[in-house]
Design an enzyme around this catalytic site. Structure first.
Site, PDB file in Angstrom:
ATOM      1  N   HIS A 203       0.811  -1.231   0.000  1.00 55.90           N
ATOM      2  CA  HIS A 203       0.000   0.000   0.000  1.00 55.90           C
ATOM      3  C   HIS A 203       0.834   1.266   0.000  1.00 55.90           C
ATOM      4  CE1 HIS A 203       0.688   1.217   4.218  1.00 55.90           C
ATOM      5  NE2 HIS A 203       0.797  -0.055   4.447  1.00 55.90           N
TER       6      HIS A 203
HETATM    7  N1  UDP Z   1      -2.877  -5.707   9.286  1.00 54.26           N
HETATM    8  C1  UDP Z   1      -4.181  -6.084   9.552  1.00 54.26           C
HETATM    9  N2  UDP Z   1      -4.984  -6.471   8.514  1.00 54.26           N
HETATM   10  C2  UDP Z   1      -4.539  -6.496   7.214  1.00 54.26           C
HETATM   11  C3  UDP Z   1      -3.201  -6.101   6.955  1.00 54.26           C
HETATM   12  C4  UDP Z   1      -2.403  -5.698   8.013  1.00 54.26           C
HETATM   13  O1  UDP Z   1      -4.596  -6.088  10.711  1.00 54.26           O
HETATM   14  O2  UDP Z   1      -5.303  -6.857   6.319  1.00 54.26           O
HETATM   15  C5  UDP Z   1      -2.035  -5.233  10.410  1.00 54.26           C
HETATM   16  C6  UDP Z   1      -0.695  -5.904  10.517  1.00 54.26           C
HETATM   17  O3  UDP Z   1      -0.775  -7.051  11.333  1.00 54.26           O
HETATM   18  C7  UDP Z   1       0.167  -4.806  11.154  1.00 54.26           C
HETATM   19  C8  UDP Z   1      -0.458  -3.539  10.659  1.00 54.26           C
HETATM   20  O4  UDP Z   1      -1.749  -3.872  10.168  1.00 54.26           O
HETATM   21  O5  UDP Z   1       0.049  -4.839  12.561  1.00 54.26           O
HETATM   22  C9  UDP Z   1       0.363  -2.922   9.550  1.00 54.26           C
HETATM   23  O6  UDP Z   1      -0.314  -1.854   9.035  1.00 54.26           O
HETATM   24  P1  UDP Z   1      -0.003  -1.212   7.634  1.00 54.26           P
HETATM   25  O7  UDP Z   1       0.657  -2.194   6.750  1.00 54.26           O
HETATM   26  O8  UDP Z   1      -1.269  -0.584   7.179  1.00 54.26           O
HETATM   27  O9  UDP Z   1       0.944   0.006   8.012  1.00 54.26           O
HETATM   28  P2  UDP Z   1       2.518   0.204   8.115  1.00 54.26           P
HETATM   29  O10 UDP Z   1       3.031  -0.742   9.158  1.00 54.26           O
HETATM   30  O11 UDP Z   1       3.083  -0.021   6.763  1.00 54.26           O
HETATM   31  O12 UDP Z   1       2.662   1.631   8.540  1.00 54.26           O
END
Ligand code: UDP
Length: 355
Positions: A203
């Site tokens: 994403h």
């Molecule tokens: N996650 C979730 N459902 C999903 C995909 C990810 O609960 O379908 C959780 C994952 O376990 C992690 C978090 O969302 O704890 C990561 O979020 P994201 O990838 O949106 O953000 P980033 O870490 O890249 O800032």
């Protein structure tokens, strides 16, 4: 101590799941949801599932450019902070909500506490990197998830405000693991067997906003020896639809799901053969679970996962991704992000800060 905590996106709700309840035992906390992630699958689902207190304030700010979003959150937060007069404002991570919360508080001369401070990818083209650096420099208490973060802050002259507490996401991952491990329904829904699939997420703006890069991402996912399970972030779904690429993924056998709740997602992660991701949180969760990670970026702030061989940075290079997946790690995994008790150390650090 009276705290206003600002959250807005999926990982921030997950971090608040570790911290809010213990924090509220000795403090008054008001949770502000900026609305940055307005889809229920990215926000309220976690309130219900992980027992996060329901936000006391909903700002309802979503959409727009990074600058517009940051500006709108600042505009909405300033009167709220003037009304509530908290002793400190607490922010998590590296989003527009993080920077807006920190800057509004600093301008109102309210102390700022930053959880997950000191992380650096050293890639200033990432909006998240700008948010990290700026937030750290206007915060008063910098709570770090690992020693690398402490060193980064020292090199920026911020050591006096920094404290090592560990990563609160490890707390959530370890607490939720038994529930996730017992959950087999999501594997059935995806039609996959334990150990027999790759879990993918993507994403980041750099991967999905440019149609050319998005097409490269799609080709990479199609080249992987599957099955590949892809719970789609709403942003990615919208970009795939706009580029006419959704059908190509479906026709290629990629198993598309909507955004999942934490327990379902963790169940898929725990049983995956490997993870392909551009998410910061997912890189780390794969590492904690002992699942190989191949990261669809050229840099990472979670450098320890790469140094010990459990995470490989491949950008959108299809061949590099296939080579990495063909060479699963065999080395030992250190525990640089703590042992799952970071939230207790956060509460202690906040109490010392208040004294
Ligand atoms: N996650 C979730 N459902 C999903 C995909 C990810 O609960 O379908 C959780 C994952 O376990 C992690 C978090 O969302 O704890 C990561 O979020 P994201 O990838 O949106 O953000 P980033 O870490 O890249 O800032």
């Amino acid at each position: 101590m009276k705290l206003v905590t600002v959250v807005g996106n999926r990982p921030q709700f997950i971090k608040a799941a570790a911290v809010s309840m213990p924090l509220r035992e000795g403090n008054e906390e008001l949770l502000v949801d900026t609305g940055q992630h307005y889809d229920d699958e990215l926000s309220t689902i976690f309130v219900e599932e992980l027992g996060i207190p329901r936000p006391e304030f909903e700002l309802g700010i979503a959409g727009g450019s990074n600058s517009e979003q940051t500006a709108q959150i600042i505009t909405a937060l300033a009167p709220l902070l003037a009304d509530q007069r908290p002793d400190a404002v607490l922010v998590y991570g590296d989003t527009n909500s993080t920077l807006a919360g920190a800057l509004t508080a600093a301008q109102a001369k309210i102390p700022v506490i930053h959880i997950e401070a000191g992380m650096r990818s050293f890639d200033r083209t990432m909006p998240e990197e700008l948010n990290r650096v700026l937030t750290d420099h206007c915060s008063d208490l910098l709570l770090c998830p690992c020693e690398t973060a402490m060193t980064n802050l020292q090199l920026e002259g911020l050591a006096a405000r920094a404290e090592m507490v560990g990563d609160v996401m490890v707390d959530v991952a370890l607490q939720m693991r038994p529930r996730a491990a017992a959950n087999t329904s999501v594997l059935e829904l995806a039609g996959v067997e334990p150990g027999g699939y790759i879990l993918a997420t993507a994403h980041r703006a750099a991967n999905v906003d440019d149609p050319q890069r998005l097409a490269e991402l799609v080709e990479l996912l199609l080249a992987v020896e599957g099955p590949v399970v892809l719970p789609l972030h709403p942003r990615t779904l919208a970009r795939l639809e706009a580029a006419g690429l959704l059908g190509r993924l479906e026709a290629g056998g990629v198993k598309l799901l909507g955004p999942l709740g934490y327990i379902d997602f963790t169940a898929l992660l725990l049983s995956a053969r490997a993870v392909l991701t551009d998410s910061g949180g997912v890189q780390k969760e794969a590492f904690i679970a002992g699942v190989q990670c191949v990261t669809l970026r050229d840099t990472t702030e979670w450098t320890e996962t790469v140094e010990c061989g459990w995470n490989t940075l491949v950008g959108l290079d299809r061949d590099a991704a296939l080579t990495a997946l063909a060479n699963p790690p065999s080395s030992a995994r250190p525990a640089p992000y703590g042992d799952g008790h970071a939230a207790a150390l956060v509460v202690e650090a906040v109490a010392r800060f208040a004294a």
